[in-house]
Design an enzyme around this catalytic site. Structure first.
Site, mmCIF file in Angstrom:
data_model
loop_
_atom_site.group_PDB
_atom_site.id
_atom_site.type_symbol
_atom_site.label_atom_id
_atom_site.label_comp_id
_atom_site.label_asym_id
_atom_site.label_seq_id
_atom_site.Cartn_x
_atom_site.Cartn_y
_atom_site.Cartn_z
ATOM 1 N N SER A 15 0.820 -1.208 0.000
ATOM 2 C CA SER A 15 0.000 0.000 0.000
ATOM 3 C C SER A 15 0.861 1.268 0.000
ATOM 4 C CB SER A 15 -0.965 -0.049 1.193
ATOM 5 O OG SER A 15 -1.990 0.901 1.050
ATOM 6 N N ASP A 110 -8.119 -5.183 -6.393
ATOM 7 C CA ASP A 110 -7.765 -4.198 -5.365
ATOM 8 C C ASP A 110 -8.788 -3.064 -5.407
ATOM 9 O OD1 ASP A 110 -6.615 -2.329 -3.689
ATOM 10 O OD2 ASP A 110 -4.632 -2.420 -4.606
ATOM 11 N N HIS A 144 -6.646 -6.019 -1.922
ATOM 12 C CA HIS A 144 -5.543 -5.105 -1.623
ATOM 13 C C HIS A 144 -4.533 -5.673 -0.628
ATOM 14 C CE1 HIS A 144 -3.506 -1.273 -1.193
ATOM 15 N NE2 HIS A 144 -3.666 -1.322 0.123
#
Length: 205
Positions: A15, A110, A144
């Site tokens: 991330s 994601d 994600h």
């Protein structure tokens, strides 16, 4: 007595950490291997400073482009500004100047942001600069939060930066399979591109 002498370091990210490790590879000597998982190709949220000066501007996001869902959690995938627009290009991390090896990893489901598009942009940019110091992999059905395998699947949670619950995406079976495959790939990548030599040293005791 044996001592391990290692050349360079490896870094792994997920991330927001993705743009941080890209910046480490671009600006800090000694970074040899970078694993970028579901990140952005630009410096996000806050300007980046190095040695007391700003080196990258911040790619911003638009709260109005976050999508609400029946659960109350938001989908933030389409809220980031486009890093390739002229007014945002100062936020792009110049990975073409890095000598490190890159492993780019993107989940195709994601919902945090468009990781696959960011990965494709970086691959295209490195190719345009004649670079071959990268490999990339994408996982259909994965969300994600790609993490070490065999932990609980996390479809949504509170997002610490924007202060609301969000959906991360992914289908549980496909996501779990991606984590198992990726964990092996990460270990192989670091073993291949980070070398440590054992040397004999005299004990000082």
């Amino acid at each position: 007595e044996l001592q391990h002498v290692c050349k360079g370091v490896g870094v792994i990210s997920l991330s927001k950490g993705g743009d941080i490790v890209l910046s480490l590879a671009a600006f800090v000597p000694g970074v040899e291997a970078v694993v970028w998982i579901n990140g952005c190709s630009a410096n996000t949220a806050l300007p980046l400073y190095y040695k007391n000066r700003q080196i990258l501007s911040a790619l911003k996001f638009d709260m109005d482009k976050m999508l609400s869902t029946e659960s109350g959690a938001l989908v933030t995938k389409y809220s980031m500004h486009d890093p390739l627009k002229e007014e945002n290009k100062a936020s792009l991390v110049p990975i073409e100047r890095a000598s490190a090896r890159f492993l780019f990893v993107a989940s195709e489901d994601d919902l945090n942001w468009d990781s696959k598009a960011y990965m494709n942009e970086m691959v295209d940019r490195l190719k345009r600069h004649g670079k071959e110091n990268f490999e990339s992999v994408s996982y259909p059905g994965a969300g994600h939060c790609l993490e070490p395998p065999f932990g609980p699947y996390c479809p949504s949670s509170f997002h610490g930066f924007i202060g609301v619950p969000v959906l991360w995406g992914g289908e549980p079976k496909a996501h779990a399979a991606a984590e198992v495959h990726l964990w092996r790939k990460i270990q192989e990548f670091f073993r291949t591109h980070l070398s440590c030599d054992k040397i004999q040293i005299k004990s000082k005791l």
